[in-house]
Design an enzyme around this catalytic site. Structure first.
Site, PDB file in Angstrom:
ATOM      1  N   HIS A 306       0.862  -1.189   0.000  1.00  0.00           N
ATOM      2  CA  HIS A 306       0.000   0.000   0.000  1.00  0.00           C
ATOM      3  C   HIS A 306       0.893   1.232   0.000  1.00  0.00           C
ATOM      4  CE1 HIS A 306      -3.197   2.794   1.095  1.00  0.00           C
ATOM      5  NE2 HIS A 306      -4.026   1.831   0.702  1.00  0.00           N
ATOM      6  N   ASP A 363      -7.885  -5.273  -0.178  1.00  0.00           N
ATOM      7  CA  ASP A 363      -8.360  -6.146  -1.263  1.00  0.00           C
ATOM      8  C   ASP A 363      -8.013  -7.601  -1.063  1.00  0.00           C
ATOM      9  OD1 ASP A 363      -7.528  -3.344  -3.098  1.00  0.00           O
ATOM     10  OD2 ASP A 363      -9.549  -4.184  -3.083  1.00  0.00           O
TER      11      ASP A 363
END
Ligand code: SDX
Length: 428
Positions: A306, A363
């Site tokens: 991320h 996700d």
């Protein structure tokens, strides 16, 4: 020079630049005067260290794994709130009173229908069109039907567009899905709550009544909360950039849908399922991790890493816990969950992932739950878009409310040809 300035010294200049402080998070150096004072631009591809705006909607601390919507910790909202209440919070900045919640929910419920002509757009697609293509097109088309929300300067019109988008996204999403599988489109039922209404439009068939599952509705509502907003991510920044040109809210959100589609962003949930399916068995995990570490492979572990979270994604922690609960309650035994857990265990012990601070993101587990809810993989990013619409339109409204808004127009480092004279074709 005030005490709140920083000094930048170049070979030819020394310039003091003001520091911009927020209520939380890093302060920012205001570089707006830089070019005028020094002739230099700043250079920050990917905007990793660049604040593009001021915002009061969401705060993230990537080092501590903190995510706040309007100051409320995501963990508390996940446990105690519901998506439509969170959508109100993002839009209005405060949790609603019971009366405000009733009014908001009633407005959303009575804006869920789509214009019958929108079905014609869907029929223009091949049956195997990706639902994100159909969603992007149908959301952009909304501006062709609603001329009463074309004045971005009118707060009432901005709010009405927000209600319409939050209300219609599930209807358009379900319609795209039903078209892709050749089932008749289902109209929204006003007697159902937001998530049940969506599940009904997705799965109800004429031949028999749909038995709604409260476990599925609760899981989906929680996933919508966790996906509702996330500061200046790529798709939200896209919505803001398009909004800065004066484009209408439907076109701005359609641009956000397009940006979300990429596998590096919202498309990752679909890519995670494909990756786990390709891995197929825990014995293949080592090979997948080795491929992800090999720069030449071009392969990445989808659902890991991320830009902001460098320890853990708080949403991933919540979804991870929920995945077991939902699959147990639904009586689903999905080997992909076992592979995901094993992959996470192996990756988090691997020096490469530790050094690169690569942890599971939002996700990584969400697709496993969507799959348990019988939502097809091609619809995973559509689910993300339904939820993120609340965040996108809240940011779009915020940018129109903030005074002094200007069109977004970054500069560049030019690395192309220097000036040269044209050569006629017969001389080349
Ligand atoms: C979302 O921004 C948001 O807030 C997004 C989001 C939201 O709610 O809106 O949180 C939703 O988009 C989550 C991210 C979903 N994407 C994926 O899961 C795709 C896989 N992950 C990546 O491609 C990547 O980690 C990003 C895109 C998420 C972040 O990219 P960055 O910050 O630009 O990092 P990078 O590409 O510069 O990578 C840094 C290093 C590189 O190695 P080096 O060249 O420095 O040696 O880490 C490596 C990368 O090769 N790396 C990975 C990796 N992710 C980064 N290596 C293997 N597998 C990965 N998944």
């Amino acid at each position: 020079m005030s005490s709140n300035d920083v000094t930048l010294t170049t070979p030819d200049h020394s310039v003091s630049l003001p520091l911009v402080e927020g209520t939380q998070g890093p302060s920012c150096v205001d570089v707006a005067p830089l070019y005028r004072e020094t002739g230099h631009f700043t250079f920050d591809p990917g905007f990793a260290a660049t604040a593009a705006c001021k915002s009061a909607i969401t705060f993230i601390d990537g080092e501590k794994g903190v995510l706040l919507y309007r100051g409320y910790p995501i963990e508390q909202l996940a446990e105690k709130s519901r998506f439509l209440e969170v959508a109100y919070l993002l839009l209005e900045g405060e949790l609603p009173t019971p009366a405000q919640m009733h009014t908001f929910e009633d407005k959303v419920t009575h804006h869920t229908m789509m214009h019958e002509s929108v079905k014609n757009f869907l029929h223009g697609f091949h049956y195997d069109a990706h639902p994100m293509a159909m969603l992007c097109a149908s959301v952009a088309s909304l501006s062709a039907f609603y001329h009463d929300t074309n004045d971005n300067a009118d707060p009432a019109q901005r709010k009405l567009a927000a209600i319409r988008l939050i209300a219609k996204m599930p209807t358009l999403a379900a319609a795209a899905y039903r078209y892709s599988i050749g089932w008749p489109i289902r109209y929204p039922r006003n007697n159902l709550e937001y998530v049940d209404r969506f599940l009904h439009m997705m799965f109800e068939v004429p031949s028999e009544p749909l038995e709604l599952n409260p476990v599925a509705a609760k899981a989906l509502d929680l996933l919508f909360i966790l996906h509702a907003d996330h500061e200046q991510n790529a798709s939200t920044s896209t919505v803001r950039l398009v909004g800065s040109t004066g484009a209408n809210p439907y076109a701005s959100v359609a641009a956000g849908i397009a940006a979300l589609w990429g596998p590096a962003h919202g498309g990752a949930n679909e890519a995670v399922l494909k990756m786990l399916t390709e891995i197929g068995d825990a014995k293949n995990i080592g090979k997948a991790v080795a491929r992800a570490k090999d720069k030449n492979s071009g392969f990445r572990l989808m659902g890991f890493g991320h830009r902001v979270y460098k320890n853990f994604d708080p949403r991933a922690k919540i979804i991870r816990g929920m995945a077991h609960e939902v699959l147990d309650e639904l009586g689903v035994d999905d080997p992909l969950l076992d592979i995901a857990m094993k992959l996470e265990e192996v990756a988090l012990k691997d020096d490469y992932f530790i050094e690169h601070k690569l942890y599971p993101n939002v996700d990584f587990y969400s697709g496993i739950i969507y799959k348990a809810l019988k939502i097809p993989t091609s619809m995973f990013t559509v689910m993300f878009a339904i939820a993120r619409t609340a965040g996108w339109i809240s940011h779009w409204i915020e940018q129109h409310e903030m005074p002094g808004g200007r069109i977004g127009r970054p500069r560049q480092v030019y690395v192309g040809a220097t000036p040269r004279a044209f050569v006629a074709l017969d001389k080349r």
